[in-house]
Design a protein around this motif. Structure first.
Motif, PDB file in Angstrom:
ATOM      1  N   LYS A   1      -5.830  -6.936   2.464  1.00  0.00           N
ATOM      2  CA  LYS A   1      -5.330  -5.728   1.808  1.00  0.00           C
ATOM      3  C   LYS A   1      -6.467  -4.833   1.316  1.00  0.00           C
ATOM      4  O   LYS A   1      -6.430  -3.617   1.508  1.00  0.00           O
ATOM      5  CB  LYS A   1      -4.413  -6.109   0.642  1.00  0.00           C
ATOM      6  CG  LYS A   1      -3.870  -4.921  -0.118  1.00  0.00           C
ATOM      7  CD  LYS A   1      -2.987  -5.378  -1.263  1.00  0.00           C
ATOM      8  CE  LYS A   1      -2.482  -4.213  -2.071  1.00  0.00           C
ATOM      9  NZ  LYS A   1      -1.650  -4.660  -3.199  1.00  0.00           N
TER      10      LYS A   1
ATOM     11  N   ARG B   1      -7.042  -0.988   2.197  1.00  0.00           N
ATOM     12  CA  ARG B   1      -6.995  -0.066   1.057  1.00  0.00           C
ATOM     13  C   ARG B   1      -8.244   0.818   1.028  1.00  0.00           C
ATOM     14  O   ARG B   1      -8.153   2.034   0.800  1.00  0.00           O
ATOM     15  CB  ARG B   1      -6.873  -0.860  -0.235  1.00  0.00           C
ATOM     16  CG  ARG B   1      -6.698  -0.029  -1.469  1.00  0.00           C
ATOM     17  CD  ARG B   1      -6.543  -0.947  -2.710  1.00  0.00           C
ATOM     18  NE  ARG B   1      -6.223  -0.165  -3.863  1.00  0.00           N
ATOM     19  CZ  ARG B   1      -7.119   0.538  -4.558  1.00  0.00           C
ATOM     20  NH1 ARG B   1      -8.392   0.530  -4.203  1.00  0.00           N
ATOM     21  NH2 ARG B   1      -6.744   1.247  -5.605  1.00  0.00           N
TER      22      ARG B   1
ATOM     23  N   LEU C   1       0.827  -1.202   0.000  1.00  0.00           N
ATOM     24  CA  LEU C   1       0.000   0.000   0.000  1.00  0.00           C
ATOM     25  C   LEU C   1       0.865   1.258   0.000  1.00  0.00           C
ATOM     26  O   LEU C   1       0.502   2.271  -0.621  1.00  0.00           O
ATOM     27  CB  LEU C   1      -0.955  -0.007   1.191  1.00  0.00           C
ATOM     28  CG  LEU C   1      -2.071  -1.057   1.126  1.00  0.00           C
ATOM     29  CD1 LEU C   1      -2.832  -1.117   2.450  1.00  0.00           C
ATOM     30  CD2 LEU C   1      -3.021  -0.788  -0.035  1.00  0.00           C
TER      31      LEU C   1
END
Length: 136
Positions: A121, A125, A70
């Motif tokens: 993730k 995100r 990220l």
């Protein structure tokens, strides 16, 4: 060494540290956060996400690579950092970190959100986007 020499050394070190902090995070690298520098880092980075972790924590080891990915994805927009809670216990206590991994979102030096646990993730995100990315 007299006081003037010590002050010059301090000023040079502070200038070097500030320059280093301003450039860290821009390239997509994850910066190391510690108790000594947290206030300067919060002032310098308007959009900051800190992953609080520990070496012995299995879920933390799963989140670590996600944070690095990220950081690359949002380079130049959001700064990502990591803080080892075993080495920075006072800071962890100040921010009420009682479980790890604990990802804390700061906007303009103020805590605005957090994620506790090893989320995927895409979930992290989405929080990054919701907290820091303005629609174009």
């Amino acid at each position: 060494m007299d006081d003037n020499e010590l002050n010059e050394i301090r000023e040079k070190r502070m200038a070097a540290l500030k320059e280093k902090m301003e450039h860290q995070g821009v390239s997509g690298s994850v910066i190391q956060i510690d108790e000594q520098h947290i206030n300067d880092i919060l002032r310098t980075h308007q959009a900051l996400i800190i992953d609080f972790w520990a070496e012995w924590c299995g879920p933390c080891r799963r989140v670590g690579p996600v944070i690095e990915e990220l950081a690359q994805e949002f380079a130049g927009k959001v700064t990502f950092g990591k803080c080892n809670t075993d080495e920075n216990q006072q800071l962890a206590m100040q921010l009420n970190i009682s479980a790890i991994p604990n990802i804390v979102f700061f906007s303009h030096g103020k805590m605005v959100d957090r994620v506790i646990g090893a989320y995927p993730k895409e979930a992290i995100r989405e929080k990054v986007i919701r907290n820091f990315i303005r629609p174009e």
